[in-house]
Motif scaffolding. Structure first.
Motif, PDB file in Angstrom:
ATOM      1  N   LEU A 155      39.865  44.160  33.713  1.00  0.00           N
ATOM      2  CA  LEU A 155      40.229  42.807  34.146  1.00  0.00           C
ATOM      3  C   LEU A 155      41.740  42.667  34.291  1.00  0.00           C
ATOM      4  O   LEU A 155      42.503  43.418  33.674  1.00  0.00           O
ATOM      5  CB  LEU A 155      39.755  41.789  33.110  1.00  0.00           C
ATOM      6  CG  LEU A 155      38.263  41.792  32.807  1.00  0.00           C
ATOM      7  CD1 LEU A 155      37.948  40.790  31.708  1.00  0.00           C
ATOM      8  CD2 LEU A 155      37.468  41.464  34.065  1.00  0.00           C
ATOM      9  N   SER A 175      30.491  41.823  37.267  1.00  0.00           N
ATOM     10  CA  SER A 175      31.295  41.204  38.326  1.00  0.00           C
ATOM     11  C   SER A 175      30.795  39.783  38.493  1.00  0.00           C
ATOM     12  O   SER A 175      29.590  39.542  38.432  1.00  0.00           O
ATOM     13  CB  SER A 175      31.141  41.979  39.633  1.00  0.00           C
ATOM     14  OG  SER A 175      31.519  41.179  40.729  1.00  0.00           O
ATOM     15  N   SER A 190      34.123  45.575  39.881  1.00  0.00           N
ATOM     16  CA  SER A 190      34.134  45.500  41.345  1.00  0.00           C
ATOM     17  C   SER A 190      35.523  45.687  41.937  1.00  0.00           C
ATOM     18  O   SER A 190      35.700  45.622  43.149  1.00  0.00           O
ATOM     19  CB  SER A 190      33.577  44.145  41.788  1.00  0.00           C
ATOM     20  OG  SER A 190      34.412  43.112  41.307  1.00  0.00           O
TER      21      SER A 190
HETATM   22  N1  LIG Z   1      45.304  48.964  40.493  1.00  0.00           N
HETATM   23  C1  LIG Z   1      46.079  49.784  39.777  1.00  0.00           C
HETATM   24  O1  LIG Z   1      46.707  50.698  40.295  1.00  0.00           O
HETATM   25  C2  LIG Z   1      46.185  49.611  38.308  1.00  0.00           C
HETATM   26  C3  LIG Z   1      45.656  48.517  37.653  1.00  0.00           C
HETATM   27  N2  LIG Z   1      45.805  48.378  36.311  1.00  0.00           N
HETATM   28  C4  LIG Z   1      45.249  47.243  35.626  1.00  0.00           C
HETATM   29  O2  LIG Z   1      43.821  47.368  35.622  1.00  0.00           O
HETATM   30  C5  LIG Z   1      43.212  46.090  35.679  1.00  0.00           C
HETATM   31  C6  LIG Z   1      42.267  46.052  36.886  1.00  0.00           C
HETATM   32  O3  LIG Z   1      43.026  46.300  38.055  1.00  0.00           O
HETATM   33  P1  LIG Z   1      42.366  46.433  39.484  1.00  0.00           P
HETATM   34  O4  LIG Z   1      41.057  47.108  39.384  1.00  0.00           O
HETATM   35  O5  LIG Z   1      43.396  46.986  40.381  1.00  0.00           O
HETATM   36  O6  LIG Z   1      42.139  44.893  39.819  1.00  0.00           O
HETATM   37  P2  LIG Z   1      41.173  44.252  40.913  1.00  0.00           P
HETATM   38  O7  LIG Z   1      41.787  42.958  41.280  1.00  0.00           O
HETATM   39  O8  LIG Z   1      40.914  45.243  41.979  1.00  0.00           O
HETATM   40  O9  LIG Z   1      39.835  44.002  40.089  1.00  0.00           O
HETATM   41  C7  LIG Z   1      39.777  43.103  39.019  1.00  0.00           C
HETATM   42  C8  LIG Z   1      38.350  42.941  38.516  1.00  0.00           C
HETATM   43  O10 LIG Z   1      38.312  41.925  37.527  1.00  0.00           O
HETATM   44  C9  LIG Z   1      37.413  40.886  37.921  1.00  0.00           C
HETATM   45  N3  LIG Z   1      38.143  39.647  37.628  1.00  0.00           N
HETATM   46  C10 LIG Z   1      39.248  39.187  38.252  1.00  0.00           C
HETATM   47  N4  LIG Z   1      39.716  38.072  37.650  1.00  0.00           N
HETATM   48  C11 LIG Z   1      38.880  37.836  36.607  1.00  0.00           C
HETATM   49  C12 LIG Z   1      38.816  36.831  35.621  1.00  0.00           C
HETATM   50  N5  LIG Z   1      39.719  35.848  35.570  1.00  0.00           N
HETATM   51  N6  LIG Z   1      37.826  36.890  34.714  1.00  0.00           N
HETATM   52  C13 LIG Z   1      36.895  37.848  34.774  1.00  0.00           C
HETATM   53  N7  LIG Z   1      36.892  38.820  35.715  1.00  0.00           N
HETATM   54  C14 LIG Z   1      37.884  38.815  36.621  1.00  0.00           C
HETATM   55  C15 LIG Z   1      37.115  41.092  39.385  1.00  0.00           C
HETATM   56  O11 LIG Z   1      35.757  40.929  39.707  1.00  0.00           O
HETATM   57  P3  LIG Z   1      35.000  39.584  39.992  1.00  0.00           P
HETATM   58  O12 LIG Z   1      36.006  38.662  40.629  1.00  0.00           O
HETATM   59  O13 LIG Z   1      33.887  39.964  40.895  1.00  0.00           O
HETATM   60  O14 LIG Z   1      34.525  39.151  38.652  1.00  0.00           O
HETATM   61  C16 LIG Z   1      37.354  42.576  39.563  1.00  0.00           C
HETATM   62  O15 LIG Z   1      36.186  43.310  39.265  1.00  0.00           O
HETATM   63  C17 LIG Z   1      44.348  45.084  35.746  1.00  0.00           C
HETATM   64  O16 LIG Z   1      44.663  44.647  34.469  1.00  0.00           O
HETATM   65  C18 LIG Z   1      45.498  45.916  36.319  1.00  0.00           C
HETATM   66  O17 LIG Z   1      46.709  45.384  35.973  1.00  0.00           O
HETATM   67  C19 LIG Z   1      46.427  49.330  35.551  1.00  0.00           C
HETATM   68  C20 LIG Z   1      46.973  50.442  36.143  1.00  0.00           C
HETATM   69  C21 LIG Z   1      46.903  50.666  37.575  1.00  0.00           C
END
Ligand SMILES: NC(=O)C1=CN([C@@H]2O[C@H](COP(=O)(O)OP(=O)(O)OC[C@H]3O[C@@H](n4cnc5c(N)ncnc54)[C@H](OP(=O)(O)O)[C@@H]3O)[C@@H](O)[C@H]2O)C=CC1
Ligand SMILES: CC(=O)N[C@@H](CCC(=O)OP(=O)(O)O)C(=O)O
Length: 349
Positions: free
Chosen positions: A85, A41, A17
Motif C-alpha cells: 500500500l 484490491s 493490483s
Molecule cells: N513503484 C515502485 O517502484 C516502488 C514502490 N514502493 C512502495 O510500495 C508501495 C506500493 O507501490 P506501487 O505498487 O508502486 O503502488 P500502486 O499505486 O501501483 O499500487 C498501490 C496499491 O494499493 C492499493 N491502494 C491504494 N491506495 C490505497 C488505500 N488508501 N487503502 C488501501 N489500498 C490502497 C491499490 O489498489 P486498490 O486501489 O485497487 O485498492 C493498489 O493495489 C508504496 O508504498 C510505494 O511507495 C517501494 C519501492 C519501489
C-alpha cells in the motif's frame, strides 16, 4: 513454478493490483515454497487476477480472485503478508494485522516504518503515526547492510527504491571512512515511471513523459532523510529524475576521497564478496541489465583531477527496489536460502 503440493508458506498480498503487487505475483511464481492464498484490491474486488493481469493466464493464479481486505481472514490464513500500500495507508493496516496475529510476518513496502523514530517519520511525512509501539519490532529490510537484525524481527520495512540504489552504492565507502566530509555527497538518480505507482494523473500520461525527462523534488525529496539516516550522514544532495522508461533506477553518486581508484575498487570488491545480489562491474551498467531481477549492479571509478569517487548503481525499482527485495527479506525471516526463487536474470532487450 510454485509447488502447491507441499507444506508451503502461505502468503497474502495487500494492495496487489499495483505495480509492486503485480511484480511480486510474477516473481513468486519462481519460488518453490510459497503459495499465494489471497490478494486484495478495492477497485478490482471480485475480479479474477488473470482478468486484471492477463499475462498470468495459465499460471497457478487462474483461480485467484482479488478480494476485499478482511484483517481477521488475512492474519489467520497467512504466514507472511506483503503490504503493498502507499505510505500513510499502510501503518493502520500493519497495526491491525499485528494485533490480530502478533506472530504474523509482515513485509511493508511503504515508508511507514523505515525510520528509526516516529518523530522523524512524522516530520518527513507530515502525518501522525498511530502505530509507534511497533517500531521496536521492525527491521529496515536492506539485507546487505542489516541481515542480522532482519533475522530477529517479524515486521520488515522494505526500503525505498532510490535509497536502495544509493545506500548500496555508498555503504562500502562510508563504513571504511573513505569519504572526505569537506565536500557534500551528491546522488543524482534517474527513475522509470513505475516508480510513481500505477495511478493516473496528468503528469504521468504518455505525452507528458515520452521523449523528455525532468528533475523533480529538487528542494527536498522524502528519500534524502531515509538515505542520510541509514548511512549515518548529516545530509546528502539528492536529485531525482523521471525518465521515459518503464523500470529501472540509475544513480550516479559523487564523493570526495583521497583513496585511489584501484583502492576504491579493491575495498568494494572485498565488502561485497559474499553478496550474490551485488554485481561489481568493469564497465558502467545499464538499467536493462537488471530489469526484472533482484540484482544491483555497481561500477566504481575515480575522477583523479577533482579527487571525486564516482559510483554508478543500477537496480530495477520494482525488483531489488521493492518486490525482489521483499522476497529476499521473506527468505531471511522464513529461514529459506536467501536467493530462493530470485535467481532470475534480465530479459535485457
Ligand atoms: N513503484 C515502485 O517502484 C516502488 C514502490 N514502493 C512502495 O510500495 C508501495 C506500493 O507501490 P506501487 O505498487 O508502486 O503502488 P500502486 O499505486 O501501483 O499500487 C498501490 C496499491 O494499493 C492499493 N491502494 C491504494 N491506495 C490505497 C488505500 N488508501 N487503502 C488501501 N489500498 C490502497 C491499490 O489498489 P486498490 O486501489 O485497487 O485498492 C493498489 O493495489 C508504496 O508504498 C510505494 O511507495 C517501494 C519501492 C519501489
Ligand atoms: C518516480 C517516482 O515518482 N518515484 C517515487 C519513489 C518511489 C519509491 O519507491 O519510493 P517509496 O517506496 O518511498 O514510495 C517518488 O519520487 O516519490
Amino acid at each position: 513454478m510454485q509447488d502447491t503440493s507441499g507444506p508451503n508458506v502461505k502468503v497474502s498480498i495487500i494492495g496487489g493490483s499495483g505495480y509492486t503487487g503485480a511484480e511480486l505475483l510474477r516473481l513468486l511464481l519462481f519460488h518453490p515454497l510459497v503459495e499465494v492464498v489471497s490478494v486484495t484490491s478495492r477497485q478490482f474486488e471480485g475480479q479474477k487476477v488473470t482478468e486484471v493481469f492477463p499475462h498470468f493466464s495459465k499460471s497457478p493464479y487462474e483461480d485467484l480472485i482479488f478480494e476485499n481486505y478482511y484483517p481477521d481472514k488475512v492474519a489467520q490464513n497467512s504466514d507472511v503478508v506483503f503490504c503493498c500500500l502507499p505510505h500513510k495507508a499502510a501503518f493502520p493496516i500493519v497495526k491491525e494485522l499485528n494485533e490480530v496475529n502478533p506472530k504474523l510476518k509482515i513485509i511493508d513496502f511503504s515508508a511507514d516504518f523505515r525510520f528509526k523514530s516516529v518523530t522523524k517519520y512524522e516530520e518527513v511525512y507530515g502525518v501522525k503515526h498511530t502505530a509507534k509501539e511497533l517500531f521496536e519490532k521492525v527491521a529496515y529490510g536492506l539485507p546487505e547492510i542489516n541481515r542480522e537484525e532482519i533475522k530477529k524481527k517479524n515486521i520488515i520495512a522494505n526500503p525505498g527504491c532510490y535509497p536502495t540504489s544509493i545506500i548500496l552504492g555508498l555503504y562500502p565507502a562510508k563504513v571504511n571512512n573513505l569519504i572526505d566530509p569537506s565536500f557534500p555527497i551528491i546522488a543524482d538518480s534517474k527513475s522509470g515511471v513505475t516508480g510513481a505507482g500505477r495511478k493516473s494523473s496528468l503528469a504521468f500520461t504518455y505525452c507528458e513523459i515520452n521523449e523528455s525527462f525532468k528533475a523533480y523534488s529538487i528542494e527536498g525529496h522524502r528519500h534524502a532523510p531515509e538515505i542520510a539516516e541509514k548511512l549515518d550522514l548529516t545530509s546528502i544532495r539528492f536529485t531525482p529524475h523521471l525518465v521515459p522508461m518503464n523500470r529501472g533506477i540509475l544513480s550516479t553518486i559523487y564523493f570526495k576521497t583521497n583513496v585511489t581508484k584501484e583502492e576504491l575498487r579493491r575495498i568494494y570488491k572485498e565488502f561485497y564478496k559474499n553478496e550474490y545480489f551485488i554485481r561489481l562491474k568493469n564497465n558502467p551498467p545499464k538499467t536493462s541489465d537488471v530489469a526484472g531481477t533482484n540484482f544491483c549492479d555497481i561500477y566504481v571509478t575515480k575522477d583523479e583531477e577533482n579527487n571525486l569517487g564516482i559510483v554508478i548503481s543500477v537496480i530495477d525499482n520494482i525488483g531489488k527496489g521493492a518486490s525482489g527485495q521483499a522476497i529476499q527479506n521473506m527468505n531471511i525471516i522464513c529461514g529459506f536460502p536467501e536467493g530462493m526463487g530470485l535467481t532470475v536474470f534480465s530479459q535485457w532487450i
